[in-house]
Design an enzyme around this catalytic site. Structure first.
Site, PDB file in Angstrom:
ATOM      1  N   MET A  81       0.844  -1.193   0.000  1.00 60.88           N
ATOM      2  CA  MET A  81       0.000   0.000   0.000  1.00 60.88           C
ATOM      3  C   MET A  81       0.877   1.238   0.000  1.00 60.88           C
ATOM      4  O   MET A  81       1.564   1.525   0.984  1.00 60.88           O
ATOM      5  CB  MET A  81      -0.915  -0.009   1.217  1.00 60.88           C
ATOM      6  CG  MET A  81      -1.968  -1.104   1.181  1.00 60.88           C
ATOM      7  SD  MET A  81      -2.987  -1.081   2.657  1.00 60.88           S
ATOM      8  CE  MET A  81      -1.810  -1.718   3.860  1.00 60.88           C
ATOM      9  N   GLN A  98       7.740  -4.380  -5.520  1.00 59.86           N
ATOM     10  CA  GLN A  98       6.621  -4.265  -6.456  1.00 59.86           C
ATOM     11  C   GLN A  98       6.797  -3.021  -7.314  1.00 59.86           C
ATOM     12  O   GLN A  98       6.913  -1.908  -6.807  1.00 59.86           O
ATOM     13  CB  GLN A  98       5.274  -4.189  -5.736  1.00 59.86           C
ATOM     14  CG  GLN A  98       4.102  -4.269  -6.723  1.00 59.86           C
ATOM     15  CD  GLN A  98       2.755  -4.038  -6.068  1.00 59.86           C
ATOM     16  OE1 GLN A  98       2.409  -2.896  -5.768  1.00 59.86           O
ATOM     17  NE2 GLN A  98       1.999  -5.104  -5.852  1.00 59.86           N
ATOM     18  N   LYS A 113       0.408  -8.819  -9.880  1.00 61.35           N
ATOM     19  CA  LYS A 113      -0.816  -8.460  -9.152  1.00 61.35           C
ATOM     20  C   LYS A 113      -1.824  -7.962 -10.185  1.00 61.35           C
ATOM     21  O   LYS A 113      -1.539  -7.024 -10.925  1.00 61.35           O
ATOM     22  CB  LYS A 113      -0.515  -7.358  -8.130  1.00 61.35           C
ATOM     23  CG  LYS A 113      -1.750  -6.831  -7.377  1.00 61.35           C
ATOM     24  CD  LYS A 113      -2.136  -7.723  -6.232  1.00 61.35           C
ATOM     25  CE  LYS A 113      -3.358  -7.182  -5.481  1.00 61.35           C
ATOM     26  NZ  LYS A 113      -3.041  -5.991  -4.673  1.00 61.35           N
ATOM     27  N   CYS A 116      -3.393  -1.536  -9.659  1.00 59.75           N
ATOM     28  CA  CYS A 116      -3.672  -0.223  -9.063  1.00 59.75           C
ATOM     29  C   CYS A 116      -4.752   0.500  -9.866  1.00 59.75           C
ATOM     30  O   CYS A 116      -4.596   0.721 -11.067  1.00 59.75           O
ATOM     31  CB  CYS A 116      -2.408   0.622  -9.019  1.00 59.75           C
ATOM     32  SG  CYS A 116      -2.683   2.266  -8.293  1.00 59.75           S
ATOM     33  N   GLY A 154      -8.399  -8.638  -1.224  1.00 58.62           N
ATOM     34  CA  GLY A 154      -9.577  -7.779  -1.248  1.00 58.62           C
ATOM     35  C   GLY A 154     -10.519  -8.048  -0.093  1.00 58.62           C
ATOM     36  O   GLY A 154     -10.984  -9.170   0.088  1.00 58.62           O
ATOM     37  N   ARG A 191      -5.567  -3.310   3.548  1.00 54.60           N
ATOM     38  CA  ARG A 191      -6.225  -2.287   4.366  1.00 54.60           C
ATOM     39  C   ARG A 191      -6.702  -2.828   5.717  1.00 54.60           C
ATOM     40  O   ARG A 191      -6.834  -2.075   6.677  1.00 54.60           O
ATOM     41  CB  ARG A 191      -7.404  -1.690   3.596  1.00 54.60           C
ATOM     42  CG  ARG A 191      -6.987  -0.847   2.396  1.00 54.60           C
ATOM     43  CD  ARG A 191      -8.196  -0.342   1.621  1.00 54.60           C
ATOM     44  NE  ARG A 191      -9.022  -1.445   1.156  1.00 54.60           N
ATOM     45  CZ  ARG A 191     -10.347  -1.474   1.268  1.00 54.60           C
ATOM     46  NH1 ARG A 191     -10.992  -0.489   1.826  1.00 54.60           N
ATOM     47  NH2 ARG A 191     -11.028  -2.523   0.805  1.00 54.60           N
TER      48      ARG A 191
END
Length: 310
Positions: free
Chosen positions: A1, A54, A124, A85, A187, A211
């Site tokens: 993130m 990444q 990803k 993204c 997710g 998150r």
């Protein structure tokens, strides 16, 4: 993130059960043209292992140059290509989730990196751009593998959904059944129950927590215990949360190299931790006005005297 998972965040996550971490997403163009612009992005320690890099970008040659810079500087387990993204700033540059819209470009990037680097290359992806087409996303997954991807990390939303809406477990399952390389689900893994649902409904090989760990690093131990034994670990009490937050703030102070933004970063992390505290709105206002780590510590300490409004 990006903007969250710096060294301080990763160390706290590891202390609370995270098995593996990623560096923050790095823009390949920025890395090549200004390799020393943001020293915090690749700041690390021996305790910060194992770890992967990444990269985000759209030019295969630029991506390879950037990857080589990271490989020379860091002890990476593998290199991940970000094709997930959803931010407009990135998709407008034909990077991130745009690569799902232009998969041939994604395949070129994968092949370029996998053919020229000695470490594994992973990708990803999302399950679609504007909508979900199961046949198309299965084909994309197969071609990622064909061009050298060693694993796929799949966020179960389209680019159009961003970070809202339901996770499409079936789409992740279709991807898993289309390839022989490992597939990891991502997710809305905000609880141990979410983690188990992801694994059970998709058959994927593992999960990513993002998150769900913001202000709640103990989620890793909770998920591990739940998956292994079915035991539900209660959220830490307020005093334990405060101690964890203060240690996180200490790590930021110790390891953040860009001193001009240090207090702002501390405020952001403190707000995440204290969302569930009594009188959270008032505390948030105090945090936003804090000008030093000492002030933040004082605000955190004062939370013990607060109680829910009746």
């Amino acid at each position: 993130m990006a903007g969250c998972t710096d060294l301080s965040f990763r160390l706290i996550a590891r202390e609370n059960g995270a098995k593996f971490c990623f560096f923050e997403m790095i823009d390949s163009n920025s890395l090549i043209h200004s390799p020393n612009k943001d020293p915090d992005i690749i700041n690390t320690t021996e305790e910060d292992l194992p770890i992967a890099g990444q990269l985000i970008g759209s030019d295969p040659d630029v991506m390879l140059k950037a990857a080589k810079i990271l490989v020379e500087k860091l002890k990476l387990s593998f290199m991940d290509i970000n094709a997930a993204c959803p931010v407009n700033k990135m998709t407008k540059k034909k990077s991130g989730a745009h690569l799902i819209r232009e998969p041939k470009l994604l395949y070129k990037i994968i092949k370029k990196l996998s053919s020229n680097l000695s470490l594994p290359i992973t990708v990803k992806i999302r399950i679609g751009y504007e909508s979900v087409d199961l046949k198309e996303i299965a084909t994309i997954a197969k071609n990622c593998q064909k061009n050298g991807a060693s694993a796929l990390f799949v966020h179960g939303r389209t680019r159009a959904q961003g970070y809202s809406g339901e996770i499409d477990y079936n789409a992740i399952k279709v991807i898993k059944e289309s390839v022989t390389i490992p597939v990891f689900g991502s997710g809305n893994i905000l609880s141990p129950e979410n983690a188990k649902s992801m694994l059970n409904k998709t058959g994927c090989d593992g999960i990513l927590v993002a998150r769900g760990a913001l202000g709640r690093p103990w989620i890793f131990k909770s998920i591990d215990a739940y998956l292994k034994t079915g035991a539900v670990i209660l959220e830490p009490n307020i005093e334990t949360k405060k101690l964890t937050l203060k240690k996180h703030l200490y790590y930021i102070d110790k390891y953040k190299k860009k001193t001009f933004c240090k207090i702002g970063f501390m405020r952001k992390m403190a707000i995440w931790y204290m969302k569930s505290f009594p009188h959270a709105a008032r505390i948030r206002g105090e945090i936003n006005n804090a000008q030093s780590m000492e002030e933040l510590f004082s605000i955190v300490d004062s939370a013990k005297d607060l109680s829910p409004v009746i």
